[in-house]
Each structure stands twice: as structure tokens, then as C-alpha cells.
Design a protein around this motif. Structure first.
Motif, mmCIF file in Angstrom:
data_model
loop_
_atom_site.group_PDB
_atom_site.id
_atom_site.type_symbol
_atom_site.label_atom_id
_atom_site.label_comp_id
_atom_site.label_asym_id
_atom_site.label_seq_id
_atom_site.Cartn_x
_atom_site.Cartn_y
_atom_site.Cartn_z
ATOM 1 N N GLU A 17 72.132 18.275 6.082
ATOM 2 C CA GLU A 17 70.709 18.033 6.312
ATOM 3 C C GLU A 17 69.936 18.176 5.005
ATOM 4 O O GLU A 17 70.188 19.091 4.226
ATOM 5 C CB GLU A 17 70.158 19.034 7.324
ATOM 6 N N GLU B 180 68.023 4.068 0.905
ATOM 7 C CA GLU B 180 68.029 3.504 2.251
ATOM 8 C C GLU B 180 69.270 4.012 2.980
ATOM 9 O O GLU B 180 70.238 4.452 2.340
ATOM 10 C CB GLU B 180 68.064 1.977 2.195
ATOM 11 N N VAL B 181 69.251 3.925 4.302
ATOM 12 C CA VAL B 181 70.427 4.285 5.085
ATOM 13 C C VAL B 181 71.601 3.435 4.608
ATOM 14 O O VAL B 181 71.463 2.224 4.402
ATOM 15 C CB VAL B 181 70.164 4.071 6.596
ATOM 16 N N LYS C 125 72.910 8.823 5.878
ATOM 17 C CA LYS C 125 73.143 8.447 7.279
ATOM 18 C C LYS C 125 71.836 8.189 8.022
ATOM 19 O O LYS C 125 71.760 7.284 8.831
ATOM 20 C CB LYS C 125 73.947 9.523 8.017
ATOM 21 N N THR C 126 70.816 9.028 7.775
ATOM 22 C CA THR C 126 69.530 8.842 8.454
ATOM 23 C C THR C 126 68.382 9.190 7.519
ATOM 24 O O THR C 126 68.521 10.022 6.634
ATOM 25 C CB THR C 126 69.391 9.746 9.708
ATOM 26 N N LEU C 127 67.268 8.525 7.735
ATOM 27 C CA LEU C 127 65.987 8.898 7.146
ATOM 28 C C LEU C 127 65.139 9.306 8.344
ATOM 29 O O LEU C 127 64.754 8.460 9.163
ATOM 30 C CB LEU C 127 65.361 7.730 6.390
ATOM 31 N N GLU C 128 64.898 10.594 8.495
ATOM 32 C CA GLU C 128 64.267 11.139 9.699
ATOM 33 C C GLU C 128 62.750 10.967 9.737
ATOM 34 O O GLU C 128 62.156 11.056 10.803
ATOM 35 C CB GLU C 128 64.610 12.623 9.839
ATOM 36 N N ALA D 5 66.154 13.911 6.139
ATOM 37 C CA ALA D 5 67.254 12.943 6.025
ATOM 38 C C ALA D 5 68.579 13.661 6.258
ATOM 39 O O ALA D 5 68.632 14.890 6.253
ATOM 40 C CB ALA D 5 67.249 12.287 4.638
ATOM 41 N N THR D 6 69.636 12.878 6.450
ATOM 42 C CA THR D 6 70.977 13.446 6.517
ATOM 43 C C THR D 6 71.905 12.630 5.610
ATOM 44 O O THR D 6 71.719 11.429 5.438
ATOM 45 C CB THR D 6 71.548 13.477 7.949
#
Length: 81
Positions: free
Chosen positions: A5, A26-27, A58-61, A75-76
């Protein structure tokens, strides 16, 4: 593989939140530990958050222009370990 995380760090004792200005990744992008991944504006200071580990985004939260509390996951990153 491990999911890491990325949290909004506190920059100064009085900082409680910050605004996401611009994502620099970007993801799906590969990142290296220490690479700048997002620009943040907080009260009277702007700063960049760096990747805490090498791997793949993996992700942009959070969205650009969104206000985020200190400690929130933004993000992760999936590591290669």
C-alpha cells in the motif's frame, strides 16, 4: 508476489490532509523504489510521494483534485517478490 500500500505521508506536524495534484504513473506501469509517483499539494507546501517498493502499479485509489487524509491508501503496488 506481494501487494504494497502507498499511503499519504504526513509532511509537517500540522498536516492533516492533502490534494492529489497529478498522478505521474498509470495502472500497469512498472515503478522502482523511490520513483516519484504522485504530486500532492498540502496547505502551504507541495511535494511528491515516491514508490515504497519496486513493482507494478495495481491501483490508483484516489482521483486527481481529490482531498485525501494523511495515512489514507492512495495506490497499491504489486512487488516482484
Amino acid at each position: 508476489m506481494k501487494l504494497v500500500e502507498v499511503k499519504l505521508p504526513q509532511q509537517g506536524a500540522s498536516m492533516t490532509d492533502g490534494d492529489i495534484v497529478e498522478w505521474l504513473v498509470e495502472v500497469g506501469d512498472a515503478v522502482e523504489k523511490g520513483q516519484e509517483i504522485v504530486e500532492v499539494d498540502a496547505a502551504k507546501a507541495s511535494f511528491t510521494v515516491t514508490a515504497p517498493a519496486s513493482g507494478t502499479v495495481k491501483t490508483l485509489e484516489k482521483e486527481e483534485d481529490e482531498t485525501v487524509d494523511v495515512g489514507d491508501v492512495i495506490a497499491t503496488i504489486e512487488t516482484r517478490e
